[in-house]
Scaffold this motif. Structure first.
Motif, PDB file in Angstrom:
ATOM      1  N   ALA A 390       0.829  -1.210   0.000  1.00 17.91           N
ATOM      2  CA  ALA A 390       0.000   0.000   0.000  1.00 17.91           C
ATOM      3  C   ALA A 390       0.863   1.260   0.000  1.00 17.91           C
ATOM      4  O   ALA A 390       0.577   2.223  -0.722  1.00 17.91           O
ATOM      5  CB  ALA A 390      -0.929  -0.008   1.222  1.00 17.91           C
ATOM      6  N   ILE A 391       1.923   1.256   0.785  1.00 14.55           N
ATOM      7  CA  ILE A 391       2.813   2.426   0.850  1.00 14.55           C
ATOM      8  C   ILE A 391       3.533   2.631  -0.480  1.00 14.55           C
ATOM      9  O   ILE A 391       3.691   3.763  -0.941  1.00 14.55           O
ATOM     10  CB  ILE A 391       3.831   2.270   1.994  1.00 14.55           C
ATOM     11  CG1 ILE A 391       3.116   2.273   3.350  1.00 14.55           C
ATOM     12  CG2 ILE A 391       4.874   3.375   1.948  1.00 14.55           C
ATOM     13  CD1 ILE A 391       2.345   3.540   3.644  1.00 14.55           C
ATOM     14  N   GLN A 392       3.952   1.528  -1.116  1.00 16.86           N
ATOM     15  CA  GLN A 392       4.604   1.662  -2.421  1.00 16.86           C
ATOM     16  C   GLN A 392       3.659   2.315  -3.425  1.00 16.86           C
ATOM     17  O   GLN A 392       4.057   3.178  -4.216  1.00 16.86           O
ATOM     18  CB  GLN A 392       5.041   0.286  -2.936  1.00 16.86           C
ATOM     19  CG  GLN A 392       5.829   0.341  -4.243  1.00 16.86           C
ATOM     20  CD  GLN A 392       7.224   0.898  -4.059  1.00 16.86           C
ATOM     21  OE1 GLN A 392       8.108   0.216  -3.546  1.00 16.86           O
ATOM     22  NE2 GLN A 392       7.442   2.127  -4.496  1.00 16.86           N
ATOM     23  N   GLY A 393       2.367   1.917  -3.376  1.00 18.60           N
ATOM     24  CA  GLY A 393       1.380   2.529  -4.255  1.00 18.60           C
ATOM     25  C   GLY A 393       1.188   4.009  -3.956  1.00 18.60           C
ATOM     26  O   GLY A 393       1.069   4.825  -4.884  1.00 18.60           O
ATOM     27  N   GLU A 394       1.145   4.359  -2.682  1.00 22.58           N
ATOM     28  CA  GLU A 394       1.018   5.770  -2.289  1.00 22.58           C
ATOM     29  C   GLU A 394       2.182   6.598  -2.831  1.00 22.58           C
ATOM     30  O   GLU A 394       1.988   7.680  -3.388  1.00 22.58           O
ATOM     31  CB  GLU A 394       1.001   5.895  -0.763  1.00 22.58           C
ATOM     32  CG  GLU A 394      -0.330   5.612  -0.114  1.00 22.58           C
ATOM     33  CD  GLU A 394      -0.296   5.938   1.367  1.00 22.58           C
ATOM     34  OE1 GLU A 394       0.684   6.583   1.817  1.00 22.58           O
ATOM     35  OE2 GLU A 394      -1.239   5.566   2.076  1.00 22.58           O
ATOM     36  N   ILE A 395       3.387   6.085  -2.683  1.00 19.42           N
ATOM     37  CA  ILE A 395       4.579   6.812  -3.127  1.00 19.42           C
ATOM     38  C   ILE A 395       4.569   6.977  -4.642  1.00 19.42           C
ATOM     39  O   ILE A 395       4.824   8.068  -5.168  1.00 19.42           O
ATOM     40  CB  ILE A 395       5.853   6.073  -2.674  1.00 19.42           C
ATOM     41  CG1 ILE A 395       5.981   6.123  -1.143  1.00 19.42           C
ATOM     42  CG2 ILE A 395       7.093   6.671  -3.325  1.00 19.42           C
ATOM     43  CD1 ILE A 395       7.107   5.287  -0.591  1.00 19.42           C
ATOM     44  N   ASN A 396       4.265   5.891  -5.361  1.00 19.96           N
ATOM     45  CA  ASN A 396       4.247   5.955  -6.827  1.00 19.96           C
ATOM     46  C   ASN A 396       3.235   6.977  -7.325  1.00 19.96           C
ATOM     47  O   ASN A 396       3.481   7.696  -8.300  1.00 19.96           O
ATOM     48  CB  ASN A 396       3.927   4.581  -7.408  1.00 19.96           C
ATOM     49  CG  ASN A 396       5.034   3.567  -7.150  1.00 19.96           C
ATOM     50  OD1 ASN A 396       6.146   3.934  -6.799  1.00 19.96           O
ATOM     51  ND2 ASN A 396       4.718   2.297  -7.312  1.00 19.96           N
ATOM     52  N   LEU A 397       2.082   7.050  -6.659  1.00 17.20           N
ATOM     53  CA  LEU A 397       1.043   7.993  -7.066  1.00 17.20           C
ATOM     54  C   LEU A 397       1.441   9.427  -6.718  1.00 17.20           C
ATOM     55  O   LEU A 397       1.299  10.342  -7.539  1.00 17.20           O
ATOM     56  CB  LEU A 397      -0.280   7.632  -6.383  1.00 17.20           C
ATOM     57  CG  LEU A 397      -1.495   8.503  -6.741  1.00 17.20           C
ATOM     58  CD1 LEU A 397      -1.809   8.381  -8.231  1.00 17.20           C
ATOM     59  CD2 LEU A 397      -2.705   8.096  -5.912  1.00 17.20           C
ATOM     60  N   ALA A 398       1.946   9.620  -5.515  1.00 13.99           N
ATOM     61  CA  ALA A 398       2.286  10.978  -5.061  1.00 13.99           C
ATOM     62  C   ALA A 398       3.456  11.573  -5.841  1.00 13.99           C
ATOM     63  O   ALA A 398       3.482  12.771  -6.105  1.00 13.99           O
ATOM     64  CB  ALA A 398       2.610  10.962  -3.564  1.00 13.99           C
ATOM     65  N   LEU A 399       4.398  10.730  -6.237  1.00 13.35           N
ATOM     66  CA  LEU A 399       5.614  11.224  -6.895  1.00 13.35           C
ATOM     67  C   LEU A 399       5.639  10.919  -8.385  1.00 13.35           C
ATOM     68  O   LEU A 399       6.709  10.912  -9.005  1.00 13.35           O
ATOM     69  CB  LEU A 399       6.860  10.623  -6.220  1.00 13.35           C
ATOM     70  CG  LEU A 399       6.980  10.835  -4.710  1.00 13.35           C
ATOM     71  CD1 LEU A 399       8.292  10.262  -4.192  1.00 13.35           C
ATOM     72  CD2 LEU A 399       6.874  12.314  -4.353  1.00 13.35           C
ATOM     73  N   SER A 400       4.473  10.674  -8.950  1.00 15.78           N
ATOM     74  CA  SER A 400       4.387  10.373 -10.381  1.00 15.78           C
ATOM     75  C   SER A 400       5.017  11.500 -11.207  1.00 15.78           C
ATOM     76  O   SER A 400       4.737  12.672 -10.993  1.00 15.78           O
ATOM     77  CB  SER A 400       2.926  10.190 -10.788  1.00 15.78           C
ATOM     78  OG  SER A 400       2.803   9.984 -12.178  1.00 15.78           O
ATOM     79  N   GLY A 401       5.892  11.112 -12.149  1.00 11.12           N
ATOM     80  CA  GLY A 401       6.556  12.097 -12.992  1.00 11.12           C
ATOM     81  C   GLY A 401       7.866  12.606 -12.433  1.00 11.12           C
ATOM     82  O   GLY A 401       8.606  13.305 -13.136  1.00 11.12           O
ATOM     83  N   LEU A 402       8.191  12.261 -11.183  1.00 10.01           N
ATOM     84  CA  LEU A 402       9.450  12.700 -10.566  1.00 10.01           C
ATOM     85  C   LEU A 402      10.464  11.559 -10.584  1.00 10.01           C
ATOM     86  O   LEU A 402      10.095  10.383 -10.637  1.00 10.01           O
ATOM     87  CB  LEU A 402       9.211  13.155  -9.125  1.00 10.01           C
ATOM     88  CG  LEU A 402       8.270  14.349  -8.937  1.00 10.01           C
ATOM     89  CD1 LEU A 402       8.032  14.597  -7.452  1.00 10.01           C
ATOM     90  CD2 LEU A 402       8.837  15.594  -9.606  1.00 10.01           C
ATOM     91  N   ASN A 403      11.720  11.920 -10.532  1.00  9.16           N
ATOM     92  CA  ASN A 403      12.795  10.925 -10.498  1.00  9.16           C
ATOM     93  C   ASN A 403      13.138  10.624  -9.041  1.00  9.16           C
ATOM     94  O   ASN A 403      13.654  11.485  -8.329  1.00  9.16           O
ATOM     95  CB  ASN A 403      14.017  11.470 -11.240  1.00  9.16           C
ATOM     96  CG  ASN A 403      15.131  10.436 -11.341  1.00  9.16           C
ATOM     97  OD1 ASN A 403      14.888   9.242 -11.212  1.00  9.16           O
ATOM     98  ND2 ASN A 403      16.340  10.896 -11.548  1.00  9.16           N
ATOM     99  N   TYR A 404      12.843   9.421  -8.584  1.00  8.05           N
ATOM    100  CA  TYR A 404      13.082   9.077  -7.178  1.00  8.05           C
ATOM    101  C   TYR A 404      13.469   7.607  -7.050  1.00  8.05           C
ATOM    102  O   TYR A 404      13.260   6.798  -7.973  1.00  8.05           O
ATOM    103  CB  TYR A 404      11.828   9.350  -6.327  1.00  8.05           C
ATOM    104  CG  TYR A 404      10.647   8.471  -6.671  1.00  8.05           C
ATOM    105  CD1 TYR A 404      10.424   7.271  -5.994  1.00  8.05           C
ATOM    106  CD2 TYR A 404       9.762   8.828  -7.677  1.00  8.05           C
ATOM    107  CE1 TYR A 404       9.349   6.463  -6.312  1.00  8.05           C
ATOM    108  CE2 TYR A 404       8.687   8.033  -8.009  1.00  8.05           C
ATOM    109  CZ  TYR A 404       8.484   6.851  -7.323  1.00  8.05           C
ATOM    110  OH  TYR A 404       7.417   6.041  -7.656  1.00  8.05           O
TER     111      TYR A 404
END
Length: 436
Positions: A390-404
């Motif tokens: 769930a946290i991985q999904g949150e991060i991917n959604l929140a930082l979409s388009g960024l290099n992380y």
């Protein structure tokens, strides 16, 4: 003094690496701008040559007027060339020989190609400049966060000299119950409990048992260790007070990481007295009592303690917990754990997450703050696999388009002996850079 020297080394190292990265970025930008300038000068020179070929008289008059063709803008040169070409086409008496026409056409084609190449080079330079500027801004934000962490760490290590009253407390006379306790047959094992808890501030029962085993050179499974701890929590008879007690308000059943929550213990007032008698020093504050002030629940506090213990076992050095970092936009970010990577020496920020429902808007802001402070390197410790996903999904959604880059793990998997297949580390899920 050794810790201070290490912190200075880390700070100097991070500053040096950052200066090198920024210097390389600026050098690359300067090279691209110089290349673009060279291409423009070459194209401009061809325009001057072409106009001079078409109208040498005009070239000479400009020279005499101290305004040579080289000082004209590209637009002016192109306009003058077009005027003369139209004049040549409209006047049969001034028609140019076919060979000359072909030569002019060839030069025009070359000139157009050079303009096209120059335009593409300028676009690439502008994009590269934007990217380098963004990287520079991110590095500066990360450096600011590191400096705050290092300053707090140094401030903790550089303290005014403690007075004798702060360092020790001589209890005179020694309470009678202490003498009774010292005469008991299990004093060695029970005193080990008091020493471990007083010196280290350990709160979780399994961790206390483990440290007792190390101190007494016994197996962790030795039942005498548990018995010694139980004896301090419920002494026989009325001659001895309770020296260790379980902290109330912590639910033992139903840990989301599997099994029951570990019991959380601390020294009673008499237990602190016992430590002072044994060592002449004041006991360290209990880690649970310290951390509960910064976390949302006892369960989250326990998970933070467990995460810290695992990181230490893996060679990480805990540099701080719940330290506030001021971001460039005026907001504050507070990582759960600040640690030093044993392989790289880099300071990393670790978030500790439980499998509970959360507000999505505030969560997105959390990951954006984490992204800025960590320069896009996110480490997250979860309680179980569902939480990790769930946290991985949150991060991917929140930082979409960024290099992380993200590194996630969970306590349940680690307890079962799991390790990352990629590198054998504790970080099960690893996403680096622009990987999908």
């Amino acid at each position: 003094m050794a810790d201070l020297t290490l912190e200075e080394f880390q700070r100097n190292q991070s500053n040096r690496i950052s200066r090198e990265i920024i210097g390389q970025s600026e050098e690359h930008e300067q090279k691209m701008q110089a290349n673009a300038q060279k291409l423009w000068e070459n194209a401009h020179k061809h325009l001057v040559i072409l106009l001079r070929f078409l109208d040498q008289d005009y070239d000479e008059s400009c020279e005499k007027a101290t305004r040579p063709l080289e000082s004209f803008s590209d637009d002016d040169l192109a306009y003058l060339i077009h005027v003369r070409l139209r004049a040549l086409q409209g006047s049969p008496s001034k028609k140019i020989e076919p060979v000359e026409i072909n030569e002019i056409k060839q030069r025009l084609m070359e000139l157009n190609q050079k303009y096209s190449d120059l335009e593409q080079e300028l676009i690439a330079t502008q994009e590269s400049k934007k990217k380098l500027q963004a990287e520079k801004t991110a590095l500066e934000a990360h450096l600011a966060a590191l400096r705050q962490i290092q300053k707090d760490d140094i401030d903790r290590n550089i303290q005014p000299p403690k007075t004798d009253n702060d360092e020790s407390r001589d209890l005179t006379p020694v309470p009678d119950w202490v003498k009774t306790w010292q005469s008991t047959k299990n004093f060695e094992k029970t005193s080990a409990v008091i020493l471990v808890m007083g010196e280290m501030g350990i709160a979780l029962r399994p961790s206390i048992i483990k440290q007792m085993a190390n101190r007494l050179s016994l197996s962790v499974a030795n039942k005498n260790l548990d018995e010694a701890l139980n004896w301090l929590m419920a002494p026989e008879g009325n001659e001895l007070p309770i020296l260790v007690e379980q902290i109330s308000g912590v639910v033992e059943q139903g840990s989301s990481s599997g099994g029951n929550q570990p019991a959380v213990l601390h020294l009673t007032r008499e237990g602190q007295v016992a430590y002072q008698v044994l060592t002449g020093k004041i006991p360290k504050e209990n880690e649970f009592d310290t951390l509960i002030r910064h976390h949302s629940s006892p369960e989250h506090t326990i998970l933070n303690i467990q995460a810290g213990e695992i990181l230490v076992e893996e060679g990480y050095r805990i540099q701080g917990r719940a330290q506030a970092i001021n971001l460039s936009n005026g907001e504050t970010y507070i990582p759960d754990i600040v640690a030093v990577d044993p392989k790289t020496g880099e300071v990393i920020f670790v978030e500790v997450e439980r499998d509970v429902s959360k507000d999505q808007i505030s969560r997105k802001m959390k990951w954006m703050k984490f992204y800025e402070a960590s320069n896009g390197n996110l480490y997250v410790f979860c309680d179980n696999l569902n939480c990790q996903r769930a946290i991985q999904g949150e991060i991917n959604l929140a930082l979409s388009g960024l290099n992380y880059s993200s590194f996630l793990t969970n306590l349940h998997g680690l307890r079962n002996g799991k390790r990352a297949t990629k590198d054998g580390s504790i970080w099960f899920s690893q996403r680096k850079g622009n990987e999908k």
